[in-house]
Design an enzyme around this catalytic site. Structure first.
Site, PDB file in Angstrom:
ATOM      1  N   GLU A   1       0.756  -1.006   0.226  1.00 27.05           N
ATOM      2  CA  GLU A   1       0.176  -0.026   0.056  1.00 27.05           C
ATOM      3  C   GLU A   1       0.956   1.370  -0.127  1.00 27.05           C
ATOM      4  OE1 GLU A   1      -2.075   0.191   3.269  1.00 27.05           O
ATOM      5  OE2 GLU A   1      -3.294  -2.024   2.883  1.00 27.05           O
TER       6      GLU A   1
ATOM      7  N   ASP B   1      -4.199   8.216  11.241  1.00 33.20           N
ATOM      8  CA  ASP B   1      -2.475   8.032  10.833  1.00 33.20           C
ATOM      9  C   ASP B   1      -2.211   8.324  12.429  1.00 33.20           C
ATOM     10  OD1 ASP B   1      -2.509   6.962   8.243  1.00 33.20           O
ATOM     11  OD2 ASP B   1      -2.070   8.674   7.726  1.00 33.20           O
TER      12      ASP B   1
END
Length: 271
Positions: free
Chosen positions: A53, A64
């Site tokens: 990814e 994140d």
């Protein structure tokens, strides 16, 4: 399923046939530079990652953690743009042959143009897109473009997702389902593992797609634990850390390669 998405499905099916989980590695494009990122991801594949990814750095990466936020900031300050993300996909796929997806928030794709992004991602050899913040109800334009260009559309589910919602999400997705949890944040490892396993069980009840888990896995023991109940183990932060911790690139890449090998052994040791 056609195009590059078919290669992704084949890799996941081969792992299942071998009675193991796939190892999926995440890395942000442009970190520490575009070329440096390509070298890091190549090392991940050399160590044993089955699928990659590539993150599209965003100025407000709300989903994140601090390590990936730091890497994103470095990439953005270095001038990364969508062209650099697509170049990363192209060069990684050409160098390794593994399926490469882009993981991105929706806003950059929406601004770029879904049809244009899908066409250019497919042309670069990309297998699909993971869109963690795109609601299924607003995804028709993207999914139409993705299907036209042979790309998978991977949606994210969470422990908070109710069963009916899981069914809606998985019916719209392709490639695999990304099951997100919060290992090391929401409680003890035992309780988090139970939550993740339950999420995988509930998700599998709604779909034939593989269910891959992103849990904050950082070592072989944790990889084996997750591989015991998931079709894929997704690792990101642990691969980014060596590039932040080591000024010497050769040392950092050696550690990335070693970590991938350790995790690849872990996903094969589920008994």
């Amino acid at each position: 399923m056609s195009g590059n998405a078919a290669a992704l499905s084949a890799v996941l099916a081969a792992a299942r046939a071998a009675d193991r989980a796939a190892l999926i590695g995440y890395f942000p494009a442009g970190f520490p530079t575009v070329d440096g990122g390509v070298r890091a991801v190549t090392a991940m594949v050399e160590g044993g990652c089955d699928v990659i990814e590539i993150g599209l750095p965003h100025s407000d990466p709300v989903l994140d953690g601090p390590v990936i936020q730091t890497a994103d900031d470095i990439a953005l300050r270095g001038g990364i743009r969508i062209a650099g993300v697509l170049r990363t996909v192209r060069e990684v796929h050409a160098a390794t042959g593994v399926p490469v997806l882009v993981m991105t928030y929706w806003n950059p794709v929406d601004r770029y143009g879904p049809e244009r992004f899908a066409a250019e991602l497919a042309e670069a050899g990309g297998a699909g897109c993971i869109l963690p913040d795109l609601p299924v109800e607003e995804s028709d334009a993207w999914r139409k473009a993705a299907e036209q260009h042979g790309l998978a559309t991977v949606f994210v589910v969470a422990p908070s997702s109710r069963d009916a919602r899981l069914a809606t999400i998985t019916a719209a997705g392709s490639g695999f389902v990304y099951a997100a949890s919060l290992m090391g944040v929401t409680g003890t490892r035992e309780s988090v593992s139970r939550d993740a396993a339950d999420l995988v069980r509930r998700t599998r009840a709604t779909t034939e797609l593989p269910v891959c888990v992103g849990l904050g896995v950082s070592n072989a023991r944790q990889a084996a634990e997750v591989a015991a109940f998931a079709d894929g183990v997704i690792v990101g932060t642990a691969f980014v850390k060596p590039l932040l911790e080591h000024d010497d690139e050769a040392t950092a890449l050696a550690r990335v390669r070693e970590l991938a090998a350790e995790l690849a052994a872990g996903v094969r040791r589920t008994g």
